[in-house]
Design a protein around this motif. Structure first.
Motif, mmCIF file in Angstrom:
data_model
loop_
_atom_site.group_PDB
_atom_site.id
_atom_site.type_symbol
_atom_site.label_atom_id
_atom_site.label_comp_id
_atom_site.label_asym_id
_atom_site.label_seq_id
_atom_site.Cartn_x
_atom_site.Cartn_y
_atom_site.Cartn_z
ATOM 1 N N VAL B 47 0.838 -1.187 0.000
ATOM 2 C CA VAL B 47 0.000 0.000 0.000
ATOM 3 C C VAL B 47 0.882 1.249 0.000
ATOM 4 O O VAL B 47 0.587 2.239 -0.653
ATOM 5 C CB VAL B 47 -0.935 0.000 1.216
ATOM 6 C CG1 VAL B 47 -1.609 1.340 1.378
ATOM 7 C CG2 VAL B 47 -1.985 -1.095 1.059
ATOM 8 N N ARG B 48 2.009 1.136 0.715
ATOM 9 C CA ARG B 48 2.895 2.301 0.819
ATOM 10 C C ARG B 48 3.630 2.624 -0.472
ATOM 11 O O ARG B 48 4.179 3.711 -0.609
ATOM 12 C CB ARG B 48 3.909 2.066 1.940
ATOM 13 C CG ARG B 48 3.272 2.277 3.300
ATOM 14 C CD ARG B 48 4.243 2.046 4.420
ATOM 15 N NE ARG B 48 3.650 2.483 5.685
ATOM 16 C CZ ARG B 48 4.208 2.272 6.864
ATOM 17 N NH1 ARG B 48 5.366 1.636 6.953
ATOM 18 N NH2 ARG B 48 3.618 2.696 7.960
ATOM 19 N N GLN B 49 3.676 1.665 -1.381
ATOM 20 C CA GLN B 49 4.294 1.957 -2.672
ATOM 21 C C GLN B 49 3.489 3.039 -3.382
ATOM 22 O O GLN B 49 4.028 3.820 -4.153
ATOM 23 C CB GLN B 49 4.365 0.696 -3.537
ATOM 24 C CG GLN B 49 5.411 -0.296 -3.024
ATOM 25 C CD GLN B 49 5.397 -1.595 -3.802
ATOM 26 O OE1 GLN B 49 4.686 -1.724 -4.781
ATOM 27 N NE2 GLN B 49 6.196 -2.560 -3.358
ATOM 28 N N LYS B 50 2.196 3.044 -3.132
ATOM 29 C CA LYS B 50 1.326 4.054 -3.727
ATOM 30 C C LYS B 50 1.257 5.308 -2.851
ATOM 31 O O LYS B 50 1.321 6.419 -3.315
ATOM 32 C CB LYS B 50 -0.104 3.489 -3.876
ATOM 33 C CG LYS B 50 -0.323 2.721 -5.156
ATOM 34 C CD LYS B 50 -0.724 3.676 -6.285
ATOM 35 C CE LYS B 50 -0.949 2.883 -7.578
ATOM 36 N NZ LYS B 50 -1.636 3.665 -8.599
ATOM 37 N N ASN B 51 1.083 5.052 -1.550
ATOM 38 C CA ASN B 51 0.924 6.155 -0.609
ATOM 39 C C ASN B 51 1.734 5.869 0.654
ATOM 40 O O ASN B 51 1.246 5.212 1.558
ATOM 41 C CB ASN B 51 -0.553 6.321 -0.268
ATOM 42 C CG ASN B 51 -0.772 7.428 0.755
ATOM 43 O OD1 ASN B 51 0.191 7.974 1.321
ATOM 44 N ND2 ASN B 51 -2.014 7.770 0.982
ATOM 45 N N PRO B 52 2.986 6.358 0.691
ATOM 46 C CA PRO B 52 3.930 6.014 1.761
ATOM 47 C C PRO B 52 3.514 6.500 3.136
ATOM 48 O O PRO B 52 4.099 6.081 4.129
ATOM 49 C CB PRO B 52 5.220 6.718 1.332
ATOM 50 C CG PRO B 52 5.044 7.051 -0.107
ATOM 51 C CD PRO B 52 3.568 7.266 -0.279
ATOM 52 N N ARG B 53 2.516 7.350 3.213
ATOM 53 C CA ARG B 53 2.161 7.905 4.511
ATOM 54 C C ARG B 53 1.096 7.097 5.250
ATOM 55 O O ARG B 53 0.702 7.451 6.361
ATOM 56 C CB ARG B 53 1.687 9.355 4.360
ATOM 57 C CG ARG B 53 2.743 10.282 3.736
ATOM 58 C CD ARG B 53 2.265 11.729 3.723
ATOM 59 N NE ARG B 53 1.721 12.158 5.012
ATOM 60 C CZ ARG B 53 2.446 12.358 6.129
ATOM 61 N NH1 ARG B 53 3.754 12.170 6.081
ATOM 62 N NH2 ARG B 53 1.872 12.750 7.230
ATOM 63 N N ILE B 54 0.619 6.025 4.626
ATOM 64 C CA ILE B 54 -0.397 5.213 5.295
ATOM 65 C C ILE B 54 0.227 4.441 6.456
ATOM 66 O O ILE B 54 1.273 3.817 6.312
ATOM 67 C CB ILE B 54 -1.070 4.239 4.302
ATOM 68 C CG1 ILE B 54 -2.002 5.032 3.382
ATOM 69 C CG2 ILE B 54 -1.829 3.135 5.033
ATOM 70 C CD1 ILE B 54 -2.760 4.208 2.388
ATOM 71 N N GLY B 55 -0.420 4.497 7.618
ATOM 72 C CA GLY B 55 0.143 3.860 8.805
ATOM 73 C C GLY B 55 -0.375 2.456 9.031
ATOM 74 O O GLY B 55 -1.410 2.061 8.484
ATOM 75 N N TYR B 56 0.355 1.689 9.844
ATOM 76 C CA TYR B 56 -0.059 0.340 10.184
ATOM 77 C C TYR B 56 -1.455 0.344 10.788
ATOM 78 O O TYR B 56 -2.269 -0.509 10.509
ATOM 79 C CB TYR B 56 0.910 -0.281 11.195
ATOM 80 C CG TYR B 56 2.031 -1.036 10.540
ATOM 81 C CD1 TYR B 56 1.991 -2.421 10.447
ATOM 82 C CD2 TYR B 56 3.109 -0.358 10.006
ATOM 83 C CE1 TYR B 56 3.011 -3.112 9.832
ATOM 84 C CE2 TYR B 56 4.129 -1.032 9.389
ATOM 85 C CZ TYR B 56 4.084 -2.416 9.300
ATOM 86 O OH TYR B 56 5.091 -3.103 8.681
ATOM 87 N N ALA B 57 -1.702 1.300 11.644
ATOM 88 C CA ALA B 57 -2.987 1.355 12.333
ATOM 89 C C ALA B 57 -4.134 1.371 11.337
ATOM 90 O O ALA B 57 -5.118 0.661 11.501
ATOM 91 C CB ALA B 57 -3.037 2.580 13.226
ATOM 92 N N THR B 58 -3.979 2.153 10.289
ATOM 93 C CA THR B 58 -5.053 2.244 9.296
ATOM 94 C C THR B 58 -5.220 0.922 8.562
ATOM 95 O O THR B 58 -6.337 0.489 8.273
ATOM 96 C CB THR B 58 -4.752 3.370 8.295
ATOM 97 O OG1 THR B 58 -4.590 4.584 9.025
ATOM 98 C CG2 THR B 58 -5.886 3.532 7.303
#
Lengths: 159, 159
Positions: B47-58
């Motif tokens: 997921v972070r390859q697209k949007n690196p700011r997404i957190g584990y919690a989400t």
DNA sequence: TTCAATGCAAATCTTTTGCAATGGG
DNA sequence: CCCATTGCAAAAGATTTGCATTGAA
């Protein structure tokens, strides 16, 4: 379903070249005498009534042995603590689990177990235990389909 | 077995009164496009390859939603990390698991699924998914019965 | 005597939560 | 605008591990 009970734990240790110790024997004994669905913590408490110096690590290590030997089997109902069941001979209870409210309903099916045995045999396995869980929505939650989004959200959150 | 796929994730959110966000949609999309047996960590990486700011919690929170909605289902093969499977329509693969070496062999049984459906119906459940695991010793490990205690111990330890 | 098993505490790892900032509806 | 959702970092647990000590064989 294969039977291995009746074989004492100590004999099993010997077979595998492991030592029989006061702690292992005590833990195994208490485990076998206790009711089902025991958590590691509960087991540890009980064992400590006899010998307060037994550590969690030893309980974990022994439980791993019991599991590998087919005497105990780990279950993860919620995602929290694992609970250990005795591998009982014959009778197994399986579970229906509601994804919304977490309700667990037990059931048993001899017919399914027969099919399992056949499959295992075909693949060369000797089966000691099985776990069958059906996930879905229970009657109650299905009935609440008309709930508002807010109510659903609250229910899902405190789950 | 009940079908719910084909219903887009966003529609499902709306039904439950939840918001559709960039993150949720992205996580759900990547999850659905990935191979089976994905760990939370792997999903998060992708997921972070697209949007690196997404957190584990989400990722955890969204996976919980997907699971409650019947799109994803958690498995705990070893005792370590949970892995998530897609809830596919119809075909399920179940697992034979060796308690000694940890080997996992897949199998499928339509006959068993029929019986499951019947049981669920009787109890008022609508089933989205099931988990069937058979635990025992595999052919290889049975063949090694003659191993010395030392060898068994080493194998059990690095498991 | 020898080396596996134990007990303790520290280390790991996974999953959850509190809270200020953000953004959907 | 309002309040749910997010991201971060910290917390909460559960299980494992390192290591000195103990104890079975």
């Amino acid at each position: 379903m294969e039977k291995t009970s009746g074989l004492p734990f100590q004999q099993l240790l010997k077979e595998r070249g492991l030592k029989s110790t006061r702690q292992r024997d005590e833990i195994a004994r208490v485990f076998m005498e206790s009711a089902d669905h025991l958590s590691v913590d509960e087991l540890c408490q009980r064992v400590r009534q006899k010998n307060p110096r037994i550590g969690y690590a030893t309980v974990y290590r022994t439980l791993k042995l019991l599991a590998q030997s087919g005497w105990a089997s780990a279950r993860q109902f919620g995602q929290r603590t694992a609970r250990f069941e005795h591998r009982t001979e014959g009778e197994h209870h399986d579970h229906l689990i509601c994804l919304i409210c977490g309700k667990i309903v037990e059931f048993a099916s001899g017919r399914i177990e027969e099919l399992q045995s056949r499959i295992a045999q075909k693949k060369g396995f000797r089966i000691f235990d099985h776990k069958l869980e059906l996930y879905g929505h229970c009657a109650d939650c299905l009935a609440k389909k008309e709930m508002t989004g807010k109510e659903v959200r609250e229910k899902a959150t405190n789950e």
